[in-house]
Structures are given as structure tokens and as C-alpha cells.
Design an enzyme around this catalytic site. Structure first.
Site, PDB file in Angstrom:
ATOM      1  N   ASP A  77       0.844  -1.189   0.000  1.00  0.00           N
ATOM      2  CA  ASP A  77       0.000   0.000   0.000  1.00  0.00           C
ATOM      3  C   ASP A  77       0.882   1.242   0.000  1.00  0.00           C
ATOM      4  O   ASP A  77       1.933   1.265  -0.634  1.00  0.00           O
ATOM      5  CB  ASP A  77      -0.931  -0.050   1.222  1.00  0.00           C
ATOM      6  CG  ASP A  77      -2.265   0.636   0.987  1.00  0.00           C
ATOM      7  OD1 ASP A  77      -2.283   1.877   0.908  1.00  0.00           O
ATOM      8  OD2 ASP A  77      -3.288  -0.063   0.881  1.00  0.00           O
ATOM      9  N   HIS A 108      -3.556   5.914   3.892  1.00  0.00           N
ATOM     10  CA  HIS A 108      -4.332   4.783   3.395  1.00  0.00           C
ATOM     11  C   HIS A 108      -3.773   3.461   3.914  1.00  0.00           C
ATOM     12  O   HIS A 108      -4.508   2.617   4.446  1.00  0.00           O
ATOM     13  CB  HIS A 108      -4.329   4.816   1.861  1.00  0.00           C
ATOM     14  CG  HIS A 108      -5.243   3.824   1.219  1.00  0.00           C
ATOM     15  ND1 HIS A 108      -4.861   2.537   0.956  1.00  0.00           N
ATOM     16  CD2 HIS A 108      -6.515   3.954   0.761  1.00  0.00           C
ATOM     17  CE1 HIS A 108      -5.861   1.892   0.360  1.00  0.00           C
ATOM     18  NE2 HIS A 108      -6.869   2.732   0.231  1.00  0.00           N
ATOM     19  N   SER A 157     -11.310  -0.726  -0.426  1.00  0.00           N
ATOM     20  CA  SER A 157     -10.008  -0.702   0.257  1.00  0.00           C
ATOM     21  C   SER A 157     -10.151  -1.065   1.720  1.00  0.00           C
ATOM     22  O   SER A 157      -9.246  -1.639   2.330  1.00  0.00           O
ATOM     23  CB  SER A 157      -9.381   0.695   0.170  1.00  0.00           C
ATOM     24  OG  SER A 157      -8.871   0.955  -1.092  1.00  0.00           O
TER      25      SER A 157
END
Length: 395
Positions: free
Chosen positions: A109, A140, A334
Site C-alpha cells: 500500500d 491509506h 479498500s
């Protein structure tokens, strides 16, 4: 014109069948080790010669990759029940006797905020594939990691598998995005370093690829055609890589790859505004994940969640670790993907605790077999939820 390509190789360790005699054709040894990924600048005219080489399994142009960007603005955390985040409770992780102990998880990521209290005491191995250095400049990756293995934060259990003690953090998406060659290299790095589970919430940036080709002087039609060629070749590349990793699990260590389906659907605009699962999640051998949210009468497919995924997980208003400390809520496939990755870790621990081994087929069968339609609002579309909501082992 020369372009950067990613080449998947598997050395052929030829063996002969003594029962077939001296004229027997040699056969390749099992695809259990020796996978390599090369990145090279080559001309399209050289591809045929490369693919004819016996050790070349797949070749594809390196294309842009991006985050499957979550929805953050206006996303309020849902009320937690008994100090447990709603997604953790829905998948049954809070009542599971397993915690992910002994299982190694990789998150590919934007990196991780390793100083966040949610990750205290965890053995974090980081590798930067972007050139920006370790750490998370986006948040994120930190959020996704928190949902998989983060420790209780501000009195809230945010993780599905809080007993995981060692993690591999591959920073593959930087401020300028990423590329398929970096993703492929990171997957192989995670496998070689013992990952039982790999979680990825990213996808191919097809518009970015078309623009790059146009910037290089290609007319719009040719740029689109070449982009489609690259798209197809990369799906085949990731499919080949996933298949070889799965085959490897029959001889060496099992690694299960979990990836987000994508957030391009817009069912709130019109019910049939649905986009199919995006690569690399669409590749066979990778478990694709759709997102569910809470609705009147049960769980419902998130309006943004791409259709055609294998399974589903909680993905709306998910509270997890925030870059710099504290908690924040985000929505997206996600966010659903780390729930499924965490549940995979729980199943892996259960299987290993029973026999000491972790056959890839057994893990995949148990994981997919745990999916259920219980709790889903009646009238759901199977294409939207796949096999259903993934559930943690309960005994």
C-alpha cells in the site's frame, strides 16, 4: 519505441522420467521456487523472442497503478458495540478463538505510520518500492493495516487479527502513484519473506496509461488500443504470478493474495451503473473483495463497490488507525479488503494449529467456504456480493 516491461521468470529444472526411456521429453519440475521478476526496457519487436525463452512465464508493459481511493469526506464512524468496531463484529472476529498468532501478513500500500500506538510491539519489516523512503505520507496504508492487525486504540478494537506479531509493509504507492512492475516485485518480496497473507487495495490506472501514451505522441485511438493491450497483458501477468504462488504453496509456504474490487460503481446514480472488478483483483488466483454497508433490514452492497468480486467484507464507515495517531473513518473496497485479509489470517492460524501445515487449497477452501448470505438484506444480487460475507472461524 522502447518501453519498460516486467518479465516473470521461472527457471526450468529439467528432470526426465526414467520409465519413459532415454528419448523421453524432459518435464519442468514443480513451480515451487525460483520465481524472479525482471524489469527491462525493450522494444515491442523483442517480445516474441523473449516469450519463446523457456524460463519466461509472462511479460507485460509496466503500467501505472493507483490507490483504490476511499471515501473520507462526510464519513462518520458507526457506533461501536461493546468496544468493538462494527466490521470486526460483523465478520465474527470478536468471538473467534483465533487472533492471527503465528501468521505473517503483508500489506502492499502507501506504507505505514509505524509510530502509531496501534502498532506497538509488532515486528514491522518495511521495504520501499517507490523511492520516497519508508513511512506513510497518505494514511491509506496505515488505515488498512490497522483493520488487519492494529491493537486496541482509544478503547476500541479495530483489528480482525490483533494477534499477528510480524508484518511486511511494502510501500508500492507513493505521491506519484505506482506501477505494475513495482507491485509484482513487491508481491514476490512478500512471498520470499514468509507472508501467509497479502493485502492489496490498489488497481490499474487505465486513464493514466492512455494519457501517458498520448503524451508520448500516440494519437488517441492508438493510445487507447495500446493501453488495452497493456491492460490485458498485465491481467495475464498477475494471473500467472498468482497461479505460480498458489502452486508453490503445495510444496513450500502458502500465500493467499487478497485485493480490492474497486470503487468505480455508482448505484446511487442509477441501479445498473456497475463497473466490473478492476485488475489486479480480477486476475484468477487473487481473491477479490466487494464492500458491504449497514442498511435497513441487513447488510447491503455499497453503492460504489464494483461488481463481480469473489467475496464481500465490511467497507462503509470503517474506523481504523489514522496517520499521526488516533482514529478515523473511511469507506471503500479498500476498507473491505483488510477485513477479508484479517479473516484469512484467522483461518490460517486455525489450520496450522490443527496439523502444523497450511496447504494452500485447504486455506482457500476454508476461507471461501466461510462466506455466507446470513445478515444480508433480502434481494441482494449475487454478482454484487460474490459468495457472500466472509466469516471468521468460531471453534
Amino acid at each position: 519505441m522502447k518501453e519498460t516491461h516486467v518479465i516473470l521468470r521461472r527457471p526450468r529444472m529439467d528432470t526426465s522420467d526414467v520409465f519413459l526411456g532415454a528419448e523421453a521429453e524432459s518435464v519442468a519440475a514443480p513451480a515451487a521456487s525460483g520465481l524472479t521478476i525482471d524489469v527491462d526496457t525493450i522494444d515491442r519487436t523483442d517480445i516474441s523472442a523473449l516469450t519463446s525463452q523457456p524460463d519466461v512465464v509472462a511479460i507485460a508493459p509496466s503500467i501505472p497503478m493507483r490507490l483504490i481511493a476511499p471515501f473520507e469526506n462526510g464519513v462518520a464512524p458507526l457506533p461501536a458495540e461493546q468496544g468493538v468496531a462494527w466490521g470486526v463484529k460483523v465478520v465474527g472476529a470478536d468471538t473467534s478463538p483465533f487472533s492471527g498468532n503465528g501468521i505473517v501478513v503483508a500489506v502492499l500500500d502507501t506504507g505505514i505510520d509505524a509510530t502509531h500506538p496501534a502498532f506497538a510491539g509488532i515486528d514491522i519489516v518495511q521495504k520501499d518500492f517507490t523511492g520516497e523512503g519508508d513511512g506513510d505520507q497518505n494514511g491509506h496504508g496505515t488505515h488498512c493495516a490497522g483493520t488487519i492487525f492494529g491493537r486496541t486504540t482509544e478503547g476500541l478494537r479495530i483489528a480482525v487479527a490483533p494477534g499477528v506479531k510480524k508484518v511486511l509493509i511494502g510501500k508500492v504507492i507513493g505521491q506519484q502513484g505506482g506501477s505494475s512492475d513495482k507491485i509484482g516485485s513487491a508481491i514476490l518480496w512478500a512471498v520470499e519473506n514468509g507472508a501467509h497473507v497479502i493485502s492489496m487495495s490498489l488497481g490499474i490506472d487505465f486513464p493514466g496509461l492512455v494519457k501517458r501514451l498520448q503524451d508520448d505522441g500516440f494519437p488517441a485511438e492508438l493510445a487507447t488500443s495500446r493501453a488495452l493491450e497493456g491492460y490485458r497483458a498485465n491481467v495475464q501477468f498477475f494471473q500467472s504470478l498468482a497461479s505460480l504462488i498458489q502452486a508453490r504453496g503445495a510444496f513450500l509456504q502458502t500465500t493467499m493474495i487478497i485485493a480490492a474490487a474497486g470503487n468505480e460503481s455508482r448505484r446511487e446514480v442509477r441501479p445498473d451503473f456497475e463497473i466490473a472488478v478492476s485488475p489486479p483483483a480480477v486476475a484468477e488466483g487473487i481473491i477479490s473483495v466487494a464492500a458491504l454497508g449497514q442498511g435497513d433490514g441487513g447488510l447491503v452492497s455499497a453503492s460504489f463497490s464494483n461488481t463481480g468480486a469473489n467475496v464481500s467484507g465490511p467497507g462503509v464507515a470503517i474506523t481504523s488507525a489514522k496517520l499521526g495517531g488516533g482514529l478515523t473513518a473511511k469507506s471503500g473496497t479498500s476498507m473491505a479488503t483488510p477485513h477479508v485479509a484479517g479473516v484469512t489470517a484467522l483461518w490460517a492460524e486455525k489450520i496450522k494449529s490443527g496439523s502444523g501445515a497450511l496447504p494452500s487449497l485447504v486455506l482457500k477452501t476454508r476461507l471461501l467456504g466461510s462466506a455466507t448470505s446470513n445478515g444480508l438484506k433480502p434481494g441482494f444480487d449475487l454478482f454484487d456480493v460474490g459468495l457472500g460475507l466472509i466469516r471468521a472461524p468460531q471453534e
